[in-house]
Motif scaffolding. Structure first.
Motif, mmCIF file in Angstrom:
data_model
loop_
_atom_site.group_PDB
_atom_site.id
_atom_site.type_symbol
_atom_site.label_atom_id
_atom_site.label_comp_id
_atom_site.label_asym_id
_atom_site.label_seq_id
_atom_site.Cartn_x
_atom_site.Cartn_y
_atom_site.Cartn_z
ATOM 1 N N UNK A 34 -7.148 13.116 -6.135
ATOM 2 C CA UNK A 34 -7.222 12.563 -4.797
ATOM 3 C C UNK A 34 -8.322 11.522 -4.698
ATOM 4 N N UNK A 35 -9.457 11.801 -5.289
ATOM 5 C CA UNK A 35 -10.584 10.904 -5.167
ATOM 6 C C UNK A 35 -10.374 9.620 -5.938
ATOM 7 N N UNK A 36 -9.723 9.686 -7.056
ATOM 8 C CA UNK A 36 -9.530 8.480 -7.853
ATOM 9 C C UNK A 36 -8.307 7.697 -7.419
ATOM 10 N N UNK A 37 -7.478 8.269 -6.547
ATOM 11 C CA UNK A 37 -6.313 7.549 -6.051
ATOM 12 C C UNK A 37 -5.130 7.594 -6.992
ATOM 13 N N UNK A 38 -5.076 8.542 -7.882
ATOM 14 C CA UNK A 38 -3.953 8.653 -8.804
ATOM 15 C C UNK A 38 -2.729 9.168 -8.067
ATOM 16 N N UNK A 39 -1.564 8.714 -8.489
ATOM 17 C CA UNK A 39 -0.327 9.187 -7.904
ATOM 18 C C UNK A 39 0.020 8.388 -6.659
ATOM 19 N N UNK A 40 1.266 8.558 -6.206
ATOM 20 C CA UNK A 40 1.756 7.813 -5.049
ATOM 21 C C UNK A 40 1.002 8.182 -3.781
ATOM 22 N N UNK A 41 0.720 9.469 -3.572
ATOM 23 C CA UNK A 41 0.006 9.896 -2.378
ATOM 24 C C UNK A 41 -1.414 9.360 -2.347
ATOM 25 N N UNK A 42 -2.083 9.365 -3.467
ATOM 26 C CA UNK A 42 -3.438 8.840 -3.546
ATOM 27 C C UNK A 42 -3.480 7.341 -3.293
ATOM 28 N N UNK A 43 -2.501 6.638 -3.807
ATOM 29 C CA UNK A 43 -2.421 5.195 -3.599
ATOM 30 C C UNK A 43 -2.168 4.880 -2.125
ATOM 31 N N UNK A 44 -1.275 5.644 -1.489
ATOM 32 C CA UNK A 44 -0.995 5.434 -0.066
ATOM 33 C C UNK A 44 -2.244 5.705 0.776
ATOM 34 N N UNK A 45 -2.990 6.753 0.435
ATOM 35 C CA UNK A 45 -4.227 7.052 1.176
ATOM 36 C C UNK A 45 -5.263 5.947 0.987
ATOM 37 N N UNK A 46 -5.344 5.426 -0.214
ATOM 38 C CA UNK A 46 -6.303 4.356 -0.486
ATOM 39 C C UNK A 46 -5.979 3.120 0.351
ATOM 40 N N UNK A 47 -4.705 2.752 0.402
ATOM 41 C CA UNK A 47 -4.275 1.595 1.185
ATOM 42 C C UNK A 47 -4.547 1.837 2.664
ATOM 43 N N UNK A 48 -4.243 3.037 3.132
ATOM 44 C CA UNK A 48 -4.491 3.378 4.532
ATOM 45 C C UNK A 48 -5.982 3.287 4.846
ATOM 46 N N UNK A 49 -6.816 3.816 3.961
ATOM 47 C CA UNK A 49 -8.272 3.743 4.158
ATOM 48 C C UNK A 49 -8.741 2.285 4.217
#
Length: 70
Positions: A34-49
């Motif tokens: 989650x913290x490194x933004x791996x995976x589709x969900x992590x990438x979506x959260x990073x973009x949202x942030x």
């Protein structure tokens, strides 16, 4: 013949490891993912942030979308 106690110990350690891995999988991965933004969900959260940080979306929209992502 004096090392019969090793097998039960290995079985207990193995079962513990399986339980731990099962728990991690049920939780959706590790915190590092989650913290490194791996995976589709992590990438979506990073973009949202990033969008929230740039002011493209307000706090209400940010929270609503963050909740939708899980």
């Amino acid at each position: 013949m004096g090392l019969f106690w090793v097998w039960p110990l290995l079985i207990v350690v193995g079962l513990g490891l399986l339980a731990y891995l099962g728990y991690q999988r049920a939780q959706g991965g590790t915190r590092g993912d989650e913290q490194s933004g791996n995976g589709a969900g992590g990438e979506a959260r990073r973009i949202l942030d990033e969008r929230f940080a740039r002011g493209e979306i307000d706090e209400e929209e940010y929270r609503r979308r963050r909740t939708m992502l899980g």
